[in-house]
Design an enzyme around this catalytic site. Structure first.
Site, short mmCIF file in Angstrom:
data_model
loop_
_atom_site.label_atom_id
_atom_site.label_comp_id
_atom_site.label_asym_id
_atom_site.label_seq_id
_atom_site.Cartn_x
_atom_site.Cartn_y
_atom_site.Cartn_z
N LYS A 22 45.37 46.18 34.64
CA LYS A 22 43.92 46.19 34.90
C LYS A 22 43.66 46.22 36.40
O LYS A 22 42.85 47.01 36.89
CB LYS A 22 43.28 44.95 34.30
CG LYS A 22 41.87 44.65 34.80
CD LYS A 22 41.25 43.42 34.17
CE LYS A 22 41.58 42.16 34.87
NZ LYS A 22 40.80 41.88 36.08
N ASN A 23 44.37 45.39 37.15
CA ASN A 23 44.06 45.24 38.57
C ASN A 23 44.62 46.35 39.45
O ASN A 23 44.30 46.42 40.63
CB ASN A 23 44.50 43.86 39.07
CG ASN A 23 43.63 42.76 38.47
OD1 ASN A 23 42.61 43.05 37.83
ND2 ASN A 23 44.04 41.52 38.64
N CYS A 121 31.36 33.59 40.93
CA CYS A 121 31.69 33.71 39.51
C CYS A 121 32.27 32.35 39.10
O CYS A 121 32.32 31.42 39.90
CB CYS A 121 32.71 34.82 39.26
SG CYS A 121 34.36 34.35 39.76
N ARG A 126 33.70 33.63 45.90
CA ARG A 126 34.12 35.03 45.99
C ARG A 126 33.38 35.82 47.08
O ARG A 126 32.67 36.79 46.81
CB ARG A 126 33.95 35.74 44.64
CG ARG A 126 34.49 35.03 43.41
CD ARG A 126 35.98 34.93 43.31
NE ARG A 126 36.69 36.17 43.17
CZ ARG A 126 37.01 36.74 42.01
NH1 ARG A 126 36.62 36.19 40.90
NH2 ARG A 126 37.70 37.86 41.99
N ASP A 309 46.72 34.11 39.10
CA ASP A 309 46.33 34.60 37.76
C ASP A 309 47.27 34.10 36.68
O ASP A 309 47.02 34.34 35.50
CB ASP A 309 46.30 36.14 37.73
CG ASP A 309 45.18 36.67 38.60
OD1 ASP A 309 45.17 37.89 38.87
OD2 ASP A 309 44.32 35.87 39.02
N ARG A 401 38.11 41.19 28.60
CA ARG A 401 38.03 41.85 29.92
C ARG A 401 39.41 42.23 30.42
O ARG A 401 39.55 43.19 31.16
CB ARG A 401 37.38 40.90 30.94
CG ARG A 401 35.94 40.60 30.69
CD ARG A 401 35.33 39.89 31.87
NE ARG A 401 35.55 40.64 33.10
CZ ARG A 401 35.09 40.24 34.29
NH1 ARG A 401 34.41 39.12 34.39
NH2 ARG A 401 35.31 40.95 35.37
C1 EPZ Z 1 41.89 40.13 43.00
O1 EPZ Z 1 40.60 39.58 43.21
C2 EPZ Z 1 42.10 40.16 41.50
N1 EPZ Z 1 41.09 41.00 40.88
C3 EPZ Z 1 42.02 38.73 40.96
O2 EPZ Z 1 42.31 38.80 39.57
C4 EPZ Z 1 43.09 37.89 41.63
O3 EPZ Z 1 42.98 36.56 41.16
C5 EPZ Z 1 42.87 37.92 43.15
O4 EPZ Z 1 42.90 39.29 43.60
C6 EPZ Z 1 43.93 37.15 43.92
O5 EPZ Z 1 45.18 37.63 43.61
C7 EPZ Z 1 41.26 42.35 40.89
O6 EPZ Z 1 42.23 42.87 41.43
C8 EPZ Z 1 40.20 43.16 40.21
P1 EPZ Z 1 40.90 38.27 46.96
P2 EPZ Z 1 39.91 39.65 44.68
O7 EPZ Z 1 39.93 39.08 47.72
O8 EPZ Z 1 40.23 40.93 45.33
C9 EPZ Z 1 38.76 34.93 49.52
C10 EPZ Z 1 41.95 38.48 37.30
O9 EPZ Z 1 42.04 37.45 36.64
N2 EPZ Z 1 38.03 36.04 50.16
O10 EPZ Z 1 42.36 38.42 47.23
O11 EPZ Z 1 38.49 39.26 44.54
C11 EPZ Z 1 38.33 34.71 48.08
O12 EPZ Z 1 37.20 33.85 48.03
C12 EPZ Z 1 41.26 38.44 38.65
O13 EPZ Z 1 42.41 39.61 36.96
C13 EPZ Z 1 37.22 35.78 51.25
O14 EPZ Z 1 37.09 34.64 51.69
O15 EPZ Z 1 40.69 38.46 45.40
C14 EPZ Z 1 39.54 34.04 47.48
O16 EPZ Z 1 39.48 32.67 47.78
C15 EPZ Z 1 40.64 37.09 38.94
N3 EPZ Z 1 36.55 36.81 51.83
C16 EPZ Z 1 40.71 34.67 48.23
O17 EPZ Z 1 40.15 35.27 49.41
C17 EPZ Z 1 36.65 38.09 51.39
O18 EPZ Z 1 36.02 39.00 51.97
C18 EPZ Z 1 41.43 35.76 47.45
O19 EPZ Z 1 40.48 36.74 47.12
C19 EPZ Z 1 37.48 38.34 50.27
C20 EPZ Z 1 38.17 37.31 49.68
#
Ligand code: EPZ
Length: 422
Positions: A22-23, A121, A126, A309, A401
């Site tokens: 998915k990701n 969420c 996020r 995850d 999802r």
């Molecule tokens: C991706 O989300 C995945 N989703 C998530 O999987 C996964 O948990 C996550 O990466 C971490 O591995 C998809 O790929 C669609 P991040 P993403 O940006 O991109 C902070 C699932 O269950 N952050 O790496 O949103 C954020 O708050 C989902 O399949 C900022 O502060 O994750 C978090 O604490 C859930 N500022 C951390 O970084 C930003 O601009 C990691 O977020 C962006 C992120």
């Protein structure tokens, strides 16, 4: 709303094939916005989030041929030659946060994008500040008003970008934007997940020049235009790991095929520490369930560390282990909602901020429980498989999802599990 009913205690036996990731699929489908030529994608899992992404792309003017995908064939053809609309609405972005990934491609190819910010969420606030900071450094003017980001750029230019956090989404948005920018972009402290590498592989098939994906320094030499491609997405490492945990909990003898073991190193190390018997080869992972499960401490980290995850699923394994384990969640600020549901099934979990102290119990007992987010919902199914008695998981739309036909896959392995249409 549908429910999933599980009668626990059935030993799992047999083989389960992992679906496409998915990701990986979500950013790769969205990257079709970078070209006007047809894009053929294969191995796309049948998930609600994928359907949401296709609705989003169709709303922008992409012609979507999903005939094979709807029938489970996994192929999708996207024709992005008549993209006319550059807006991703709050409704869509709220439904699926990954919709925010249209920002980089729309800006890079059309010079304009009007995208709702995702908002928080269940698992955390996020934010998207790193996405926006990087695009601004590439010359975009970014305005945030009424919950939307309005971004403009005559032509994005290459920049040296440092990510304060190795954000998966920010790395993906910026890599796509940089592929059509003028000059070279360097993304430092980039996310290293396999899904980033798969997106880079797809972009390079389109004629992009992305180097270093999978490492913490990604270099993108912008090109003037990108072409179409045919690309098969990588297998879903999180789905695979979830089935391995099921085998560790209540195998029997389970063979999980189609996974790339190299994508799950940290996870396998932890399972071996916990005394789980694994045999790993190029075809997949075999797990036997007749072990004493030892309590181990787990800390979630950006890839290649233990994946956030997989935190909820690991908590189920630790809740029936023979000691006390401390699970520390360092990625999201509110990703323990499954804990209170597991406690209702007899687990002994105490939360202290971003740490969960899990004292192993002899057995879990079936109960009505509620899913709160995607990975929490699969942890409740795993708990139901091993619990004594019947578990009823509600709000399974969270599950749909990210897991393709999960109850069918588990019943094929011998579980007593059914979906009750609600
Ligand atoms: C991706 O989300 C995945 N989703 C998530 O999987 C996964 O948990 C996550 O990466 C971490 O591995 C998809 O790929 C669609 P991040 P993403 O940006 O991109 C902070 C699932 O269950 N952050 O790496 O949103 C954020 O708050 C989902 O399949 C900022 O502060 O994750 C978090 O604490 C859930 N500022 C951390 O970084 C930003 O601009 C990691 O977020 C962006 C992120």
């Amino acid at each position: 709303m549908d429910k999933i009913i599980i009668h626990g205690g059935r030993r799992l036996e047999g083989e389960v094939a992992v679906s496409g990731s998915k990701n990986a699929a979500l950013p790769i489908l969205i990257s079709s916005l970078l070209t006007s030529e047809p894009c053929v994608y294969q191995g796309i899992p049948q998930l609600v989030d994928i359907n949401t992404a296709l609705k989003l792309l169709a709303g922008l003017g992409v012609v979507v041929d999903k005939e094979s995908w709807v029938k489970g064939g996994g192929d999708i053809i996207l024709r992005p030659d008549r993209v006319r609309n550059f807006e991703a609405s709050y409704d869509l972005v709220r439904t699926m946060r990954a919709s925010f990934l249209v920002l980089g491609p729309l800006l890079a190819r059309f010079g304009y994008a009007h995208v709702s910010t995702p908002g928080g969420c269940a698992i955390g606030t996020r934010p998207v500040n790193l996405h926006l900071k990087g695009l601004a450094e590439m010359g975009a003017t970014i305005e945030q008003v009424h919950g939307y980001v309005e971004a403009k750029a005559k032509k994005l230019r290459g920049a040296q970008i440092y990510l304060d956090l190795p954000s998966v989404g920010a790395t993906e948005n910026l890599m796509m934007a940089a592929s059509l920018a003028e000059g070279t972009t360097v993304i430092e402290n980039a996310a290293k997940e396999p899904e980033i590498e798969d997106l880079a592989a797809a972009l390079n098939k389109m004629g992009a020049r992305v180097e270093g994906a999978g490492g913490d320094l990604i270099r993108v030499e912008g090109v003037s235009s990108l072409g179409g491609l045919t690309h098969r997405v990588i297998p879903d490492r999180i789905e695979a790991a979830s089935f391995v945990i099921a085998g560790a909990l209540i195998g029997g003898d389970v063979l999980v095929t189609g996974v790339r073991p190299a994508h799950l190193d940290a996870f396998f190390i932890k399972l071996k520490e916990a005394g789980i018997e694994l045999s790993i080869d190029a075809n997949g992972v075999r797990v036997k369930g007749n072990n004493t499960i030892k309590s181990v401490d787990v800390t979630t980290l950006p890839y290649p560390g233990f994946p956030t995850d997989m935190q909820a699923q690991m908590m189920v394994l630790m809740s029936v282990a023979d000691g006390v384990s401390v699970i520390t969640e360092t990625i999201f600020e509110n990703r323990f909602m499954h804990a209170q549901e597991l406690d209702r099934m007899g687990a002994d979990i105490r939360l202290e901020g971003n740490r969960a102290v899990v004292r192993g119990v002899k057995e879990l007992s079936g109960a009505p429980v509620m899913a709160t987010d995607l990975r929490a919902s699969v942890s409740l199914v795993l708990a139901g498989l091993v619990a004594n008695g019947t578990t009823e998981v509600s709000r399974v739309y969270h599950l749909d999802r990210g897991y393709e036909h999960i109850e069918k896959k588990f019943s094929k392995l011998g579980a007593a599990i059914e979906r009750v249409k609600g």
